[in-house]
Design a protein around this motif. Structure first.
Motif, PDB file in Angstrom:
ATOM      1  N   MET A 120       0.875  -1.169   0.000  1.00 51.16           N
ATOM      2  CA  MET A 120       0.000   0.000   0.000  1.00 51.16           C
ATOM      3  C   MET A 120       0.916   1.224   0.000  1.00 51.16           C
ATOM      4  O   MET A 120       1.466   1.606   1.030  1.00 51.16           O
ATOM      5  N   GLY A 121       1.092   1.826  -1.170  1.00 49.63           N
ATOM      6  CA  GLY A 121       2.075   2.873  -1.308  1.00 49.63           C
ATOM      7  C   GLY A 121       1.516   4.273  -1.170  1.00 49.63           C
ATOM      8  O   GLY A 121       0.307   4.495  -1.210  1.00 49.63           O
ATOM      9  N   THR A 122       2.431   5.214  -1.004  1.00 43.96           N
ATOM     10  CA  THR A 122       2.105   6.629  -1.078  1.00 43.96           C
ATOM     11  C   THR A 122       3.254   7.335  -1.800  1.00 43.96           C
ATOM     12  O   THR A 122       4.267   6.717  -2.113  1.00 43.96           O
ATOM     13  N   THR A 123       3.082   8.623  -2.061  1.00 51.48           N
ATOM     14  CA  THR A 123       4.044   9.390  -2.844  1.00 51.48           C
ATOM     15  C   THR A 123       4.401  10.679  -2.121  1.00 51.48           C
ATOM     16  O   THR A 123       3.513  11.445  -1.742  1.00 51.48           O
ATOM     17  N   ALA A 124       5.687  10.904  -1.921  1.00 56.79           N
ATOM     18  CA  ALA A 124       6.193  12.186  -1.417  1.00 56.79           C
ATOM     19  C   ALA A 124       7.555  12.375  -2.067  1.00 56.79           C
ATOM     20  O   ALA A 124       8.598  12.079  -1.484  1.00 56.79           O
ATOM     21  N   TYR A 125       7.545  12.870  -3.282  1.00 56.39           N
ATOM     22  CA  TYR A 125       8.713  12.844  -4.151  1.00 56.39           C
ATOM     23  C   TYR A 125       9.956  13.462  -3.515  1.00 56.39           C
ATOM     24  O   TYR A 125      11.047  12.910  -3.592  1.00 56.39           O
ATOM     25  N   ALA A 126       9.811  14.622  -2.923  1.00 59.02           N
ATOM     26  CA  ALA A 126      10.993  15.380  -2.501  1.00 59.02           C
ATOM     27  C   ALA A 126      11.076  15.539  -0.985  1.00 59.02           C
ATOM     28  O   ALA A 126      11.688  16.481  -0.487  1.00 59.02           O
ATOM     29  N   TRP A 127      10.516  14.611  -0.243  1.00 59.17           N
ATOM     30  CA  TRP A 127      10.431  14.799   1.204  1.00 59.17           C
ATOM     31  C   TRP A 127      11.800  14.818   1.874  1.00 59.17           C
ATOM     32  O   TRP A 127      11.980  15.491   2.901  1.00 59.17           O
ATOM     33  N   THR A 128      12.792  14.121   1.315  1.00 62.71           N
ATOM     34  CA  THR A 128      14.107  14.093   1.966  1.00 62.71           C
ATOM     35  C   THR A 128      14.937  15.338   1.672  1.00 62.71           C
ATOM     36  O   THR A 128      16.068  15.449   2.150  1.00 62.71           O
ATOM     37  N   HIS A 129      14.383  16.301   0.942  1.00 59.78           N
ATOM     38  CA  HIS A 129      15.100  17.538   0.596  1.00 59.78           C
ATOM     39  C   HIS A 129      14.530  18.760   1.319  1.00 59.78           C
ATOM     40  O   HIS A 129      14.793  19.891   0.909  1.00 59.78           O
ATOM     41  N   GLN A 130      13.764  18.539   2.393  1.00 64.44           N
ATOM     42  CA  GLN A 130      13.023  19.635   3.016  1.00 64.44           C
ATOM     43  C   GLN A 130      13.586  20.106   4.342  1.00 64.44           C
ATOM     44  O   GLN A 130      13.070  21.055   4.931  1.00 64.44           O
ATOM     45  N   GLY A 131      14.600  19.464   4.877  1.00 68.93           N
ATOM     46  CA  GLY A 131      15.136  19.881   6.167  1.00 68.93           C
ATOM     47  C   GLY A 131      14.550  19.078   7.316  1.00 68.93           C
ATOM     48  O   GLY A 131      13.498  18.433   7.193  1.00 68.93           O
ATOM     49  N   GLY A 132      15.231  19.154   8.456  1.00 71.80           N
ATOM     50  CA  GLY A 132      14.944  18.268   9.571  1.00 71.80           C
ATOM     51  C   GLY A 132      13.525  18.256  10.078  1.00 71.80           C
ATOM     52  O   GLY A 132      12.912  17.197  10.217  1.00 71.80           O
ATOM     53  N   ALA A 133      12.949  19.433  10.380  1.00 71.83           N
ATOM     54  CA  ALA A 133      11.641  19.473  11.028  1.00 71.83           C
ATOM     55  C   ALA A 133      10.553  18.873  10.151  1.00 71.83           C
ATOM     56  O   ALA A 133       9.742  18.048  10.609  1.00 71.83           O
ATOM     57  N   LEU A 134      10.523  19.268   8.889  1.00 71.43           N
ATOM     58  CA  LEU A 134       9.484  18.753   7.995  1.00 71.43           C
ATOM     59  C   LEU A 134       9.699  17.270   7.698  1.00 71.43           C
ATOM     60  O   LEU A 134       8.731  16.499   7.608  1.00 71.43           O
ATOM     61  N   GLU A 135      10.939  16.858   7.573  1.00 75.99           N
ATOM     62  CA  GLU A 135      11.208  15.440   7.332  1.00 75.99           C
ATOM     63  C   GLU A 135      10.777  14.588   8.526  1.00 75.99           C
ATOM     64  O   GLU A 135      10.227  13.489   8.360  1.00 75.99           O
ATOM     65  N   ASN A 164      11.703  25.335  -3.821  1.00 80.91           N
ATOM     66  CA  ASN A 164      12.726  25.708  -2.851  1.00 80.91           C
ATOM     67  C   ASN A 164      14.013  24.936  -3.134  1.00 80.91           C
ATOM     68  O   ASN A 164      13.993  23.835  -3.684  1.00 80.91           O
ATOM     69  N   GLU A 165      15.136  25.528  -2.756  1.00 85.80           N
ATOM     70  CA  GLU A 165      16.416  24.848  -2.919  1.00 85.80           C
ATOM     71  C   GLU A 165      16.592  23.786  -1.828  1.00 85.80           C
ATOM     72  O   GLU A 165      16.208  23.990  -0.677  1.00 85.80           O
ATOM     73  N   PRO A 166      17.173  22.651  -2.173  1.00 84.91           N
ATOM     74  CA  PRO A 166      17.474  21.651  -1.138  1.00 84.91           C
ATOM     75  C   PRO A 166      18.622  22.116  -0.257  1.00 84.91           C
ATOM     76  O   PRO A 166      19.407  22.988  -0.636  1.00 84.91           O
ATOM     77  N   GLU A 167      18.720  21.521   0.918  1.00 88.24           N
ATOM     78  CA  GLU A 167      19.827  21.860   1.811  1.00 88.24           C
ATOM     79  C   GLU A 167      21.134  21.228   1.353  1.00 88.24           C
ATOM     80  O   GLU A 167      22.215  21.742   1.636  1.00 88.24           O
ATOM     81  N   LEU A 168      21.058  20.104   0.648  1.00 82.90           N
ATOM     82  CA  LEU A 168      22.238  19.386   0.197  1.00 82.90           C
ATOM     83  C   LEU A 168      22.097  19.071  -1.290  1.00 82.90           C
ATOM     84  O   LEU A 168      20.990  18.847  -1.776  1.00 82.90           O
TER      85      LEU A 168
END
Length: 529
Positions: A120-135, A164-168
């Motif tokens: 049972m999947g979901t999609t969050a394409y860029a979640w690892t590029h959002q910074g600590g709190a949101l991740e 937005n620009e990624p942190e890394l």
């Protein structure tokens, strides 16, 4: 003189084992230094590729598939890294460590230890590029959700609601300057596509481990077209260098799936020959046989490719899962059937009830489904791209469906005929379907029948029949189970999430009566076996 080994983890079944070695840092170690290791247990040998992790540190990783003592020896063109030997004693698997997910029973999934995986999947394409709190918020939301797979990009994403620009960044930055991205000038950066940024990949690894801790598979999108940095337009040599580095780092993670692309056919700079080459690179570089597929925009890929393990497809009509099963003989994941939300784009504004309907229809048609959510908010933190919080109405109902499926046959749900009829999508070019020899047809329905069906049925013959009515609202159902078998019957309301007994015992020819309403299902379970 050979380097000494520093092991960063105790060895256990289905857990990532890692050994670190010190080696040369001059020049460009990412391309100048080769490192591999052969892990041995008796006659069994598994070759893995090592990688440079910055600051003179090299790592080799291994995913043990059997317990007991293993040994390994390294091979390298750098003297300090060549001929290094080591041993590890692999303990039994830790709690909830089941190993990689792989195809099973042709159309379904199981972990390496045999544990069933109801995807049972979901999609969050860029979640690892959002910074600590949101991740961290995304991980907390996932932990409370029914989703055990998340589609996510390795590279950052450029698209509406996500600029937005990624942190890394994944590569070493060369300079800041003006660039062109398919005819659209922007202020950006240039990168050295032969020098990786280890901190970027270390962060990605941490998030993959975080997903494993809550039982979620990372369906990693290796390449995608939504890019202003140039990652989608690298040369074939740069692509292959990236792919081998990525697989060297991540193939020993048990919860990784390879998705070669999101909407591969939107990437004009890549040909079909490129995609076929890259599929071979990833498959041949992965010693642990992770799942591998590729996702389409308009044109489906050739999913009969021998290295593709399952169908990852984008289609709104989820009932076509049966058609794709017949065409490819592999598990089906409809990974983009549109998103529950309210944005202007037509793919991002279906209702929660429509999302739930597409999940049910896809499951009883023999596939597995992936969810997404695109409700607008002032911060433009849409789950489908940035993660954050799930606010839609479908996740709770998907959890209800997941529980029903998990309590069903261990083999999984397979499409079955019901009252001699089964739905086949007209768009697939099939007007009729011959009745399979799974249950006896009703009188007058012994041969070819029109595929204009009111509902679909899935389960396992002689044991379990789950019939979903979709938008139709019958008030009765003729029981069409095999002769001389007894079944219990219950009515399922897929939106209200209720299960109501209809009869303790029914047999072929009985009629079930219930209040007509859309999006209901009837479940028949054998009681006399």
């Amino acid at each position: 003189m050979s380097s000494s080994i520093q092991s960063s983890s105790e060895a256990a079944l289905w857990a990532t084992y890692e050994a670190a070695l010190n080696g040369p840092s001059e020049g460009n170690p990412f391309v100048d230094v080769t490192l591999s290791a052969v892990f041995m247990q008796g006659d069994k040998q598994i070759k893995t590729t090592g990688f440079y992790d910055g600051d003179g540190v090299y790592r080799i990783r291994f995913l043990p598939e059997t317990t007991g003592e293993w040994s390994f020896v390294t091979r390298s063109n750098a003297g300090a890294l060549d001929g290094v030997q080591g041993k590890l004693d692999v303990a039994p698997a830790k709690a909830d460590h089941h190993g990689p997910v792989r195809p099973a029973n042709t159309f379904h999934y199981r972990h390496a230890d045999g544990t069933r995986h109801v995807s049972m999947g979901t999609t969050a394409y860029a979640w690892t590029h959002q910074g600590g709190a949101l991740e961290e918020q995304t991980l907390a939301s996932l932990a409370k959700s029914p989703f055990n797979k998340i589609r996510m990009c390795v590279f950052p994403k450029h698209y509406r609601y996500n600029q937005n620009e990624p942190e890394l960044y994944p590569y070493e930055m060369l300079s800041k300057g003006r660039s062109d991205w398919p005819g659209k000038p922007f202020e950006g950066w240039s990168f050295d596509f032969e020098r990786f940024n280890p901190a970027f990949f270390q962060h990605l690894e941490q998030r993959i481990n975080d997903l494993a801790a809550i039982g979620v598979e990372a369906d990693l999108i290796v390449l995608h077209p939504y890019d202003r940095w140039g990652f989608s337009r690298m040369t074939p040599a740069q692509d292959d260098l990236y792919l081998r580095y990525l697989v060297a780092r991540l193939s020993a993670f048990p919860n990784v799936w390879w998705s070669m692309a999101n909407e591969y056919d939107f990437m004009a700079s890549k040909s079909l020959d490129d995609w076929n080459r890259m599929i071979e690179v990833v498959s041949d570089s992965d010693p642990f046989d992770h799942l591998l597929s590729i996702h389409n925009g308009f044109a489906p890929f050739d999913y009969n490719h021998p290295k593709i393990t399952h169908v990852s497809i984008q289609r709104q009509d989820t009932s076509r899962a049966l058609e794709w099963r017949l065409a490819h003989g592999k598990p089906i994941s409809d990974d983009e059937c549109s998103y529950e939300g309210d944005i202007a784009e037509d793919w991002g504004n279906i209702s929660g009830s429509e999302m739930v309907h597409r999940f049910w229809l896809g499951m009883v048609s023999g596939g597995y489904m992936t969810h997404g959510e695109t409700y607008y908010n002032d911060s433009e933190t849409l789950w489908w791209s940035k993660g954050g919080k799930l606010t839609g109405e479908s996740p709770a109902r998907i959890a209800f469906l997941k529980r029903i499926v998990e309590e069903g046959p261990d083999e999984g749900l397979d499409p079955l005929p019901h009252t001699g009829r089964y739905r086949i999508m007209a768009a697939g070019g099939l007007d009729h379907v011959k009745l399979p020899d799974l249950i006896s047809p009703m009188p007058g329905e012994e041969d070819w029948v029109p595929a204009r069906i009111f509902y679909a049925t899935a389960g396992q013959p002689h044991r379990y029949y789950l019939s979903y009515f979709g938008g139709n609202q019958p008030r009765e159902l003729n029981v069409a189970v095999p002769p001389n078998e007894q079944y219990s019957a219950e009515l399922i309301d897929t939106w209200e999430m209720t299960q109501t007994p209809l009869a303790d015992s029914v047999k072929r020819g009985d009629v079930l009566h219930f209040t007509p309403k859309p999006y209901q299902a009837v479940l028949l379970k054998r009681i006399d076996a």
